[in-house]
Design an enzyme around this catalytic site. Structure first.
Site, short mmCIF file in Angstrom:
data_model
loop_
_atom_site.label_atom_id
_atom_site.label_comp_id
_atom_site.label_asym_id
_atom_site.label_seq_id
_atom_site.Cartn_x
_atom_site.Cartn_y
_atom_site.Cartn_z
N VAL A 119 13.97 -8.67 0.17
CA VAL A 119 15.11 -7.86 0.62
C VAL A 119 15.73 -8.56 1.82
O VAL A 119 15.06 -8.85 2.80
CB VAL A 119 14.66 -6.44 1.00
CG1 VAL A 119 15.83 -5.64 1.56
CG2 VAL A 119 14.05 -5.74 -0.21
N ASN A 162 7.16 -5.05 7.18
CA ASN A 162 7.71 -5.83 8.30
C ASN A 162 8.98 -5.22 8.88
O ASN A 162 9.78 -4.58 8.21
CB ASN A 162 7.86 -7.30 7.93
CG ASN A 162 9.08 -7.57 7.12
OD1 ASN A 162 10.17 -7.73 7.67
ND2 ASN A 162 8.92 -7.59 5.81
N ALA A 215 0.82 -1.21 0.00
CA ALA A 215 0.00 0.00 0.00
C ALA A 215 0.86 1.26 0.00
O ALA A 215 0.69 2.15 -0.84
CB ALA A 215 -0.92 -0.02 1.21
N CYS A 233 -1.87 -5.75 9.64
CA CYS A 233 -3.02 -5.57 8.76
C CYS A 233 -3.94 -6.79 8.83
O CYS A 233 -5.13 -6.71 8.56
CB CYS A 233 -2.56 -5.35 7.32
SG CYS A 233 -1.52 -3.91 7.16
N ASP A 285 9.99 -5.78 -4.57
CA ASP A 285 8.90 -6.39 -3.82
C ASP A 285 8.91 -7.89 -4.10
O ASP A 285 9.21 -8.32 -5.20
CB ASP A 285 7.55 -5.79 -4.22
CG ASP A 285 6.44 -6.21 -3.28
OD1 ASP A 285 6.10 -5.41 -2.39
OD2 ASP A 285 5.94 -7.34 -3.40
N CYS A 336 17.86 4.11 17.37
CA CYS A 336 17.91 5.12 18.45
C CYS A 336 16.53 5.24 19.09
O CYS A 336 16.40 5.48 20.27
CB CYS A 336 18.27 6.50 17.89
SG CYS A 336 19.95 6.68 17.29
#
Ligand SMILES: [Zn+2]
Length: 339
Positions: A105, A126, A34, A183, A55, A169
């Site tokens: 990835v 994620n 999205a 979701c 993706d 951090c």
């Protein structure tokens, strides 16, 4: 310069010089769900010259409620999101060069994905990938724009290594599995996607044209349903931070890659091969075809087994839909693709 951008050039902060900088830029969109689909549309309309879209997934009907770039036809054809995004961007602005990468990835590819990009924008769903992107960007001194949205709530911040706090951090550790809403458990409405992606893309444009003084410099939190808008002002990086303070890149350096993952909102499991590899899809499909009906396009092969739908990609990843049982999914992977 193309009259397409005339209204944007009239906007004084961008002007002709800023527009040229956008045209000369390359942005990596990590994840084209999205948020990522919205980034791709806004950045291509704005004239960012090169987009690299990565993706791992394909378009489904449940995406269409909020993933603005995709159509019913993409879901029917099970097009990978990166490929569907490339197709749609070409229709919106044919001058934009889109590099579509259908892949997961992970720590073996993240540094090469970011290497020649001016900016990285987070469209993933994620935390593992976000911590990985944070490590890679801090290590390589690249700016990235974090964004997340679930239900009616979203959050975003811009990370400029050495100048602002990094993701670790602020959120030192990844949330435990099952501890935060997804979701899948809480749903999501499109307006929060539009809001968070709008802030992210505006930050991207400011950064690409060099208007650093206009960045929002905060952890921005929006609940669009309960009308709560918060900004927590960010100052210096935390000198004790494991990542940007001590320069330990724990996610990037992790030995054990996660080979399997239950996918958010999907009743599906992804299994990745232990080593990067390329599958010859045509011969794989013809091997399977002798025993069962198989559907394929240039990116993937799909078949049904024991009531589950198996989709295999060229990088030898598989998404097994109809289960969230990792062991069952791994056994299907071993039977048909190999270990
Ligand atoms: Zn840090």
């Amino acid at each position: 310069m193309n009259e397409r951008y005339s209204r944007q050039i009239l906007f004084r902060e961008i002007g002709r010089e800023g527009q040229q900088k956008l045209l000369d830029s390359r942005v990596l969109i990590v994840g084209c769900g999205a948020l990522g689909a919205s980034h791709a549309e806004m950045l291509s309309r704005a004239g960012v010259g090169r987009l690299r879209i990565v993706d791992r997934d394909f378009v489904e009907f449940t995406n269409l409620q909020r993933q603005t770039l995709f159509k019913e036809q993409d879901a029917e054809q099970r097009l990978p999101k990166a490929a569907a995004a490339k197709k749609r961007v070409a229709e919106i602005n044919s001058e934009v060069v889109v590099e579509e990468i259908v892949a997961d990835v992970n720590n073996s590819n993240v540094e090469s994905l970011i290497s020649d990009c001016d900016l990285i924008i987070d469209g993933t769903d994620n935390f593992l990938v976000r911590y990985l992107v944070n490590d890679a960007c801090v290590k390589n001194n690249k700016t990235w724009i974090y964004g997340a949205a679930v239900s009616s709530y979203g959050t975003t911040m811009t990370v400029i290594p050495g100048s602002t706090p990094c993701l670790r951090c602020i959120f030192e550790d990844m949330p435990d599995a099952g501890s935060s809403p997804t979701c899948d458990t809480s749903g999501v409405i499109m307006p929060i996607i539009s809001s968070i992606s709008a802030v992210q893309v505006t930050e991207a444009i400011k950064l690409l044209i060099g208007d650093i003084d206009s960045l929002h410099r905060s952890l921005m939190q929006i609940d669009i349903w309960s009308n709560d808008w918060h900004r927590i002002k960010l100052t210096e990086p935390n000198s004790d931070c494991v990542c940007c303070g001590q320069h330990k890149y724990e996610f990037l350096d992790a030995e054990a890659r996660e080979f399997s993952a239950v996918l958010c909102g999907r009743n599906a499991v992804q299994i990745a091969p232990p080593r990067p590899t390329e599958l010859d899809l045509a011969s794989f499909a013809s091997r399977l075809n002798s025993s069962m009906p198989v559907k394929q396009n240039e990116y993937l092969v799909r078949f049904d087994i024991d009531g589950q739908e198996v989709t295999v990609f060229r990088d030898a990843r598989a998404i097994i839909k109809g289960t969230d049982d990792i062991a069952a999914a791994r056994s299907i992977y071993a039977r048909f693709i190999g270990t």
